[in-house]
Design a protein around this motif. Sequence first.
Motif, mmCIF file in Angstrom:
data_model
loop_
_atom_site.group_PDB
_atom_site.id
_atom_site.type_symbol
_atom_site.label_atom_id
_atom_site.label_comp_id
_atom_site.label_asym_id
_atom_site.label_seq_id
_atom_site.Cartn_x
_atom_site.Cartn_y
_atom_site.Cartn_z
ATOM 1 N N LEU A 68 35.991 95.279 -7.044
ATOM 2 C CA LEU A 68 36.773 94.244 -6.356
ATOM 3 C C LEU A 68 37.681 94.911 -5.330
ATOM 4 N N ARG A 69 37.562 94.471 -4.101
ATOM 5 C CA ARG A 69 38.399 94.999 -3.014
ATOM 6 C C ARG A 69 39.463 93.964 -2.678
ATOM 7 N N PHE A 70 40.693 94.437 -2.609
ATOM 8 C CA PHE A 70 41.823 93.529 -2.395
ATOM 9 C C PHE A 70 42.582 93.885 -1.128
ATOM 10 N N THR A 71 42.992 92.849 -0.434
ATOM 11 C CA THR A 71 44.011 92.963 0.597
ATOM 12 C C THR A 71 45.222 92.243 0.023
ATOM 13 N N ILE A 72 46.348 92.921 0.065
ATOM 14 C CA ILE A 72 47.580 92.405 -0.539
ATOM 15 C C ILE A 72 48.434 91.718 0.524
ATOM 16 N N ASP A 73 49.066 90.618 0.145
ATOM 17 C CA ASP A 73 50.045 89.941 1.002
ATOM 18 C C ASP A 73 51.330 90.759 0.925
ATOM 19 N N LYS A 74 51.606 91.490 1.973
ATOM 20 C CA LYS A 74 52.721 92.440 1.953
ATOM 21 C C LYS A 74 54.023 91.863 2.496
ATOM 22 N N THR A 75 54.143 90.545 2.511
ATOM 23 C CA THR A 75 55.397 89.954 2.973
ATOM 24 C C THR A 75 56.525 90.199 1.978
ATOM 25 N N ASP A 76 56.177 90.419 0.715
ATOM 26 C CA ASP A 76 57.169 90.763 -0.314
ATOM 27 C C ASP A 76 57.212 92.293 -0.412
ATOM 28 N N PRO A 77 58.388 92.912 -0.295
ATOM 29 C CA PRO A 77 58.473 94.374 -0.337
ATOM 30 C C PRO A 77 57.968 94.991 -1.647
ATOM 31 N N ARG A 78 57.943 94.219 -2.717
ATOM 32 C CA ARG A 78 57.481 94.737 -4.017
ATOM 33 C C ARG A 78 56.025 94.367 -4.310
ATOM 34 N N ALA A 79 55.338 93.814 -3.340
ATOM 35 C CA ALA A 79 53.987 93.288 -3.565
ATOM 36 C C ALA A 79 53.050 94.347 -4.140
ATOM 37 N N PHE A 80 53.038 95.498 -3.553
ATOM 38 C CA PHE A 80 52.122 96.547 -3.980
ATOM 39 C C PHE A 80 52.413 96.976 -5.419
ATOM 40 N N GLU A 81 53.681 97.241 -5.721
ATOM 41 C CA GLU A 81 54.073 97.671 -7.075
ATOM 42 C C GLU A 81 53.803 96.582 -8.105
ATOM 43 N N ARG A 124 42.411 86.619 -15.469
ATOM 44 C CA ARG A 124 43.211 87.845 -15.322
ATOM 45 C C ARG A 124 43.269 88.320 -13.877
ATOM 46 N N ILE A 125 42.120 88.386 -13.227
ATOM 47 C CA ILE A 125 42.088 88.907 -11.852
ATOM 48 C C ILE A 125 42.765 87.939 -10.890
ATOM 49 N N LEU A 126 42.388 86.680 -10.940
ATOM 50 C CA LEU A 126 42.997 85.713 -10.022
ATOM 51 C C LEU A 126 44.481 85.489 -10.311
ATOM 52 N N ALA A 127 44.956 85.913 -11.477
ATOM 53 C CA ALA A 127 46.378 85.791 -11.818
ATOM 54 C C ALA A 127 47.200 86.967 -11.281
ATOM 55 N N LEU A 128 46.530 87.979 -10.722
ATOM 56 C CA LEU A 128 47.275 89.125 -10.168
ATOM 57 C C LEU A 128 48.122 88.648 -8.991
ATOM 58 N N PRO A 129 49.323 89.193 -8.857
ATOM 59 C CA PRO A 129 50.231 88.703 -7.811
ATOM 60 C C PRO A 129 49.888 89.235 -6.412
ATOM 61 N N HIS A 130 50.271 88.472 -5.418
ATOM 62 C CA HIS A 130 50.273 88.878 -4.011
ATOM 63 C C HIS A 130 48.883 89.129 -3.424
ATOM 64 N N ILE A 131 47.868 88.446 -3.917
ATOM 65 C CA ILE A 131 46.524 88.618 -3.373
ATOM 66 C C ILE A 131 46.400 87.812 -2.088
ATOM 67 N N ALA A 132 46.001 88.477 -1.007
ATOM 68 C CA ALA A 132 45.717 87.780 0.242
ATOM 69 C C ALA A 132 44.219 87.552 0.385
ATOM 70 N N GLU A 133 43.417 88.528 -0.094
ATOM 71 C CA GLU A 133 41.972 88.434 0.056
ATOM 72 C C GLU A 133 41.285 89.277 -1.013
ATOM 73 N N ILE A 134 40.130 88.789 -1.502
ATOM 74 C CA ILE A 134 39.331 89.521 -2.494
ATOM 75 C C ILE A 134 37.885 89.552 -2.017
ATOM 76 N N GLU A 135 37.255 90.699 -2.206
ATOM 77 C CA GLU A 135 35.816 90.814 -1.994
ATOM 78 C C GLU A 135 35.232 91.431 -3.254
ATOM 79 N N ALA A 136 34.204 90.822 -3.803
ATOM 80 C CA ALA A 136 33.572 91.315 -5.028
ATOM 81 C C ALA A 136 32.208 91.904 -4.703
ATOM 82 N N LEU A 137 31.941 93.081 -5.262
ATOM 83 C CA LEU A 137 30.645 93.732 -5.123
ATOM 84 C C LEU A 137 30.106 93.988 -6.519
#
Length: 151
Positions: A68-81, A124-137
């Motif tokens: 699963l490849r994710f792009t995170i919505d980085k508008t929140d400074p803690r998004a990545f963590e 579980r996966i869709l409940a992860l915070p700050h997801i902007a985009e997901i690609e599944a392989l």
Amino acid sequence: MLDDSDRRLLRQLQNDPAASLQALAARSGVSVQFATRRLDRLRAQGVLRGQRARIDWRALGYDVAVSLRFTIDKTDPRAFEDFLAAARAVPEVVEIQTFLGRVDLRLSVVARDLAHYHEVYRHRILALPHIAEIEALMQVATLKTDERLPL
């Protein structure tokens, strides 16, 4: 940094991580004492970070592997963590990688079957915070997996 003796020892260790020190030394053409000193030095230098078991997930009944490849919505400074902390808590996530570029992270997910994967993905996966985009392989086959270096 590495001399020929180090390379021979590391090659033998890569080929058979469960080999005894005596066998590693003999196959490398050095004494057990020499091998002990060199391996201790390689550990102290951080070249050898330990030995580990490689588990075949399919042999344990986990027949589905998805990247699963994710792009995170980085508008929140803690998004990545926040995302990393939540992803680490999902037992079916067996690997997390970060990237520079359009994709921020990749998770390797294993599941027993498609129904189990669907459950993990939805709850579980869709409940992860700050997801902007997901690609599944969906993994079809592993054609090469080798962590050995050409020493």
